[in-house]
Design a protein around this motif. Sequence first.
Motif, PDB file in Angstrom:
ATOM      1  N   LEU B 171     -17.161 -12.310 -28.280  1.00  0.00           N
ATOM      2  CA  LEU B 171     -17.795 -13.601 -28.549  1.00  0.00           C
ATOM      3  C   LEU B 171     -16.871 -14.750 -28.133  1.00  0.00           C
ATOM      4  CD1 LEU B 171     -20.518 -14.452 -30.234  1.00  0.00           C
ATOM      5  CD2 LEU B 171     -18.800 -15.356 -31.803  1.00  0.00           C
ATOM      6  N   ALA B 172     -17.400 -15.629 -27.308  1.00  0.00           N
ATOM      7  CA  ALA B 172     -16.669 -16.825 -26.847  1.00  0.00           C
ATOM      8  C   ALA B 172     -15.329 -16.495 -26.200  1.00  0.00           C
ATOM      9  CB  ALA B 172     -16.467 -17.817 -27.995  1.00  0.00           C
ATOM     10  N   VAL B 173     -15.221 -15.300 -25.616  1.00  0.00           N
ATOM     11  CA  VAL B 173     -13.932 -14.867 -25.088  1.00  0.00           C
ATOM     12  C   VAL B 173     -13.434 -15.786 -23.975  1.00  0.00           C
ATOM     13  CG1 VAL B 173     -15.020 -13.215 -23.518  1.00  0.00           C
ATOM     14  CG2 VAL B 173     -12.632 -12.939 -24.142  1.00  0.00           C
ATOM     15  N   HIS B 174     -14.360 -16.330 -23.178  1.00  0.00           N
ATOM     16  CA  HIS B 174     -13.916 -17.174 -22.079  1.00  0.00           C
ATOM     17  C   HIS B 174     -13.364 -18.504 -22.557  1.00  0.00           C
ATOM     18  CE1 HIS B 174     -16.610 -14.322 -19.911  1.00  0.00           C
ATOM     19  NE2 HIS B 174     -15.551 -14.320 -19.113  1.00  0.00           N
ATOM     20  N   THR B 175     -13.716 -18.872 -23.783  1.00  0.00           N
ATOM     21  CA  THR B 175     -13.170 -20.095 -24.359  1.00  0.00           C
ATOM     22  C   THR B 175     -11.854 -19.808 -25.053  1.00  0.00           C
ATOM     23  OG1 THR B 175     -15.403 -20.899 -24.723  1.00  0.00           O
ATOM     24  CG2 THR B 175     -13.638 -21.955 -25.980  1.00  0.00           C
ATOM     25  N   ILE B 176     -11.867 -18.805 -25.923  1.00  0.00           N
ATOM     26  CA  ILE B 176     -10.673 -18.506 -26.723  1.00  0.00           C
ATOM     27  C   ILE B 176      -9.578 -17.917 -25.842  1.00  0.00           C
ATOM     28  CG2 ILE B 176      -9.790 -17.156 -28.651  1.00  0.00           C
ATOM     29  CD1 ILE B 176     -12.751 -17.174 -29.703  1.00  0.00           C
TER      30      ILE B 176
END
Lengths: 377, 620
Positions: B171-176
Motif C-alpha cells: 500500500l502506497a509503496v511508491h510514496t513511502i
Amino acid sequence: MELKEDAFRRWGEQRNESWLVRHMHLDVPLTLALIALSITGLATLFSAGNQELGLVYRQLIRVGLAFSAMLVIAQIPPDQLKRWSPWLAGLGIALLIAVEIAGDVGKGAQRWLDLGFFRFQPSEIMKLALPMLIAWYLADRKLPPSLKHLAASALFIAIPVTLIVKQPDLGTSILIASSGIFVIFLAGISWRLMLFLGAVFASCLPLVWLNMHAYQKTRVLTFLNPESDPLNSGYHIIQSKIAIGSGGFYGKGFLQGSQSHLEFLPESSTDFIFAAFAEELGLVGALLLIALYLFIVIRGLVIATQAQDTYTRLLAGSLTLTFFVYVFVNIGMVSGLLPVVGLPLPLMSYGGTSMVTIMAAFGVLMSIHTHRKMIRN
Amino acid sequence: MPYTGSFSDDLRESEQFRHRTIVALILVVLMVSAIVARLIFLQVVNHHHFTTQADQNRVTVVPLAPTRGLIFDRRGRVLAENLPSFTLELVPERVVDLDATINELGRYVDISPNNIQRFYDQLQRKRRHDSIALRSHLTETEVARFAVNQHRFPGVEINARLLRSYPYGSLAVHTIGYVGQINESEAKKVDQTNYSATSYIGKIGIEKYYETLLHGQIGYQRVETNAEGRVIAVLDNTPPKPGKNLHLTIDVELQRIAEAILGDQRGAIVAIEPATGNLLSMVSKPSYDPNLFVQGIDHATYNALNHSADHPLFNRILRGTYPPGSTIKPIIALAALEHNKINADTSVFCPGWYSLEGDNHRYRDWKRWGHGHTDMEKAIVESCDVFFYEIAYRLGIDSMHEYMTKFGFGQKTNVDISDEVSGIMPSRQWKRDARGLPWFPGETLITGIGQGFMTATPIQLARATAAIANRGALVNPRVVRAISENGEEATTINLIETTSESIQLKNSKHWKNIVDSMKAVVHSPTGTARKIGEHSPFKMAGKTGTAQVFGIKQDESYVKEDIAERLQDHALFIGFAPFDNPQIAIAVIVENGGSGSGTAAPIAYQVMHHYLTTLADYGT
C-alpha cells in the motif's frame, strides 16, 4: 685461638634467641623477609587473579608446603648435606635421563616425570644438587682450583644443563648453569682464566643460536624489537611495559590495575606478576619489593661469609646468587630489559614446583647458619 | 706455595671467599641499579605514553544507532515501523565451510532456497568480516533450537535487531518507499560518523527524501573492554537521538480504496487538496511489497520485479511521463482567451479534420464526421480537436509553452518524495537544444491537443488541476504535513514551500469560462464524462483525455495476445469537486485503458465520491 673466641662470641649472640627459634634452626631476619615476601605475593595474586579466593587458597597451601620443606631441610646438618651431595646429583641426572626417555610433555616441552601419584620436574632437584655437587667436589681440594678440577667441574655442569636445554627449558638451564658457575667463581678461579673462558663462550654464541629452538629464537628477536610482532610474541612484552609504565610513581592502587584485570596483560598471575604489581603499586611499591629481594640476597651473602667451611661457604654463596638471578631475569624480562625467558618471580608468581625448590634452598642456608655452633664439639 | 696445614689454608680461603663475595655483591647492586633505572624510565619518564596506551587498550567507543523515525498516515496509523527481529547472521571470515554450515543450520532453523540465494548475493557485495543475515524474523522456537547448538557453529550468531517493517505491505509503496542496506556509494555520501552504527538507509520515496530527519543522531557509549573485546563496564553514555516521526497527508483508507478502484490496471491516481497542496492519495499500479527490500532482496525475486512488462517498481506518479492528451485543452483555451486569439463566443467549423495552408496533411478529429460549428465551451465539453488545432495555430508554440509552464508543466513539482522527473513542455528553444531541429508548424497543432513531444507526470496534472480549481493559486504538492518526536504531539510544519507564484490573468473572468466548460464536461448531456455526472450527489468539473500510444519500445517483448491491449490508448481524466468549494483535485491515468470517458473518469469519480462523502472523517 682467635677463631674460638669469635665462635664463642657468636654463640653468645644466639643465646638471646628464643629456645624455639634455636631448636627450629631458623634464621630470624631471613624468615621474616621470606614471610613478608610470601604475603606480598598472595596479595598481588589476589588482585592479579581477579580476586578469586580459590587461587589464593591453592597458593597458600603451596606456600605452606614450601615453608615446611625449608623447615625440614634446615634441620639437616651441613655435614650430612655434603655427604649426600654426589648421590643427590647422581639421582638428579638419572631422573633427567628418565625424562628424556619417558617424560610427559607439558606446554610443548618434555619436563615432567610422572611417578603415578606425583608429577614433578627432575630439573628442580638439579637446582639444589648441582651447586651441592660442585661445592662438594671443590671443597676438599686446594683452592683456587686447578685447571684439571675446573675441567671436571665444567663437565659436571655441562651434563645436566645439556639435558635440560634439550627438554627444552632455557630458563631453568640458565639458572642451573649459573648456580654451578657461581660455585667456581666463589672458589676463586683466576680473573685471567675467567676472562678467557668468557671470550670462548662469546665466540660460541653463534653456535648456540644455531642450536636454539624456533620459539627461543623468536623470543630473542622479539626482545630486540617487540613492536615487530605486536600481536604474537611481542604482545607479552608490549602489554607488560604498558602495565608497568602506566602504573607511574604511586601506581593505580591495589585492585585497580586495568591491564591485568582486563586481561590485556598475559600470565599476569604467573611469570608477569611483577608487571601487575608495578601497575598497581607504582615505582614506590616496585622499589620496596626490590629492596626486600635485595635484603634477602645480602642476608644470604652474609650467611655465606660467616659459614665455617669451604663447602657451606660455596653452597650458601651460590644458592644466594642463583636466587638473585631468578629475580633479575624475571624482572628484567617483564620490564623489557631481557628477552622473554620463562622464569617465575620467586615467592610471588603463582605455581608450586619452583617455590618448593627455592624454599628448600633457603632451608639449606638456614641449616648452614644455625649449625655453626655445633662445630665446637 | 708450601702446604701450611688446614688452619691457615682455611683462613686464606675464607679471605679469598670474602673478596669474591664483595665482587658478587657489587655486581648484584649494579644489576639492581639497571632494573631500577629501567623502572624509572618506564614509570616516570614514559609514564604518560604508557598511560595513554593503557587507556587505548581498555576504552572503546561503541556507536549506538538511533531508532529510525516512524511514518504515520493522516490519522496516525503506522505505515513504517521498526520491529525487533531475531536475525540469524554469519560472518563469512569466521565460518570454515559456508555450504556445510548453512546446510547444517537447516536442521535447526527453516532456511528456504531464497534465503540461501539472497545470502550468496550479498556475500559477493560485502566484506569478509561483515555479518550477513541468512534469515530474519526467527521464531522463538528456532532461536531456542539454535541457541542449544550454537557452540557447533563458530561465526554464526543470532542478533536481535530492529528491522524496518511496512505493515500495509504494498500500500502506497511508491510514496513511502523503503529502506535497504547501505551500499558503497551511499556510504560515501552520508556523514560517516553519524552513520557508523546504521546499516539501513532510505532507498526511494519518503524514506529517501526525509532520510536526514528519519535517521536521527547517533549516540555513543564509552565502554571498558577486556582483551577479548568483551564489554566489562559502560564508562559513559551519550544516548542516540531517535529520528523524527513523519505524519503524512495521505490516508490509508482512501489509499486502499483508490488502489482497489484502479484494480489490476496499470496506471496512476493522484488526489490533492487544492487549498493546501496536501496529497490525499497517490496510487501507482502495479506495486510490490517493500518488506522484500529491507534485508536485501534475492536475485530471482528482484529480476522478476525488474523485468516484468508491467514495471511494478516504476513510480508512475512521479516518473511516468505520459502525453496528457485532451486534459490540457482547458489551459490551452485559457491561453487563447488571454492572448485575445478567441473569445468565449468564437466559433470554428469542425469537419472532422484540419489542415494547414500549403500542406495536404489532414490532422484528424477523434470524431470522424466532425463537430460542426464549435465554440470554446462545446470544444471543451465534446473535446473537439479541430477547434484546438485552430487555436494552437493562432497561439503558436511559444505562447502555449508560456501558459503551460505557468501551470507547472515541464518542471518538477518539487514534491517531498525523491526521484521525480520533469516531463517535457516543448518550445522552439527546447527542440533546438534537445533535438537540434527547427520547430515545424504541424507540431504546434498536435501540442494543442496534448500530443507530440509533450509529456506530463500524473502529479503535474493533479497540481495543474488544483491550480484551475483554485482559480490561479498554484500550490506545491506535499506529502508530509507534520513531524513529531517520540512521546510528543505532532507539530504541523511546512517542510517545503507550500505555494508557488500564482497565475495572474489579465481578465479573471476567463477562469469562469474554462471552469464552467469543465463542469459541463461532467454535467451537460453532451459532455464526454456525462455518465459520472448523472447520479452524482455533488457537482464537479473535469476533462477527459485519450492519449495515443505511438509504438512499442523496441527493447520490450511480450506475448502476442498482449500486443493489441498494449497498443490501446491511455485513458486520462482530470477533475475537481465539489464545484463551488473544491476539496479534492484529481488526475487519473490508466495505461492502455481505452478512453478517458469510459475508463479514467469513473475511477476519478469513485475516488472523489468516497473522499467527499466521508470528508468529515478526514478532519481537514
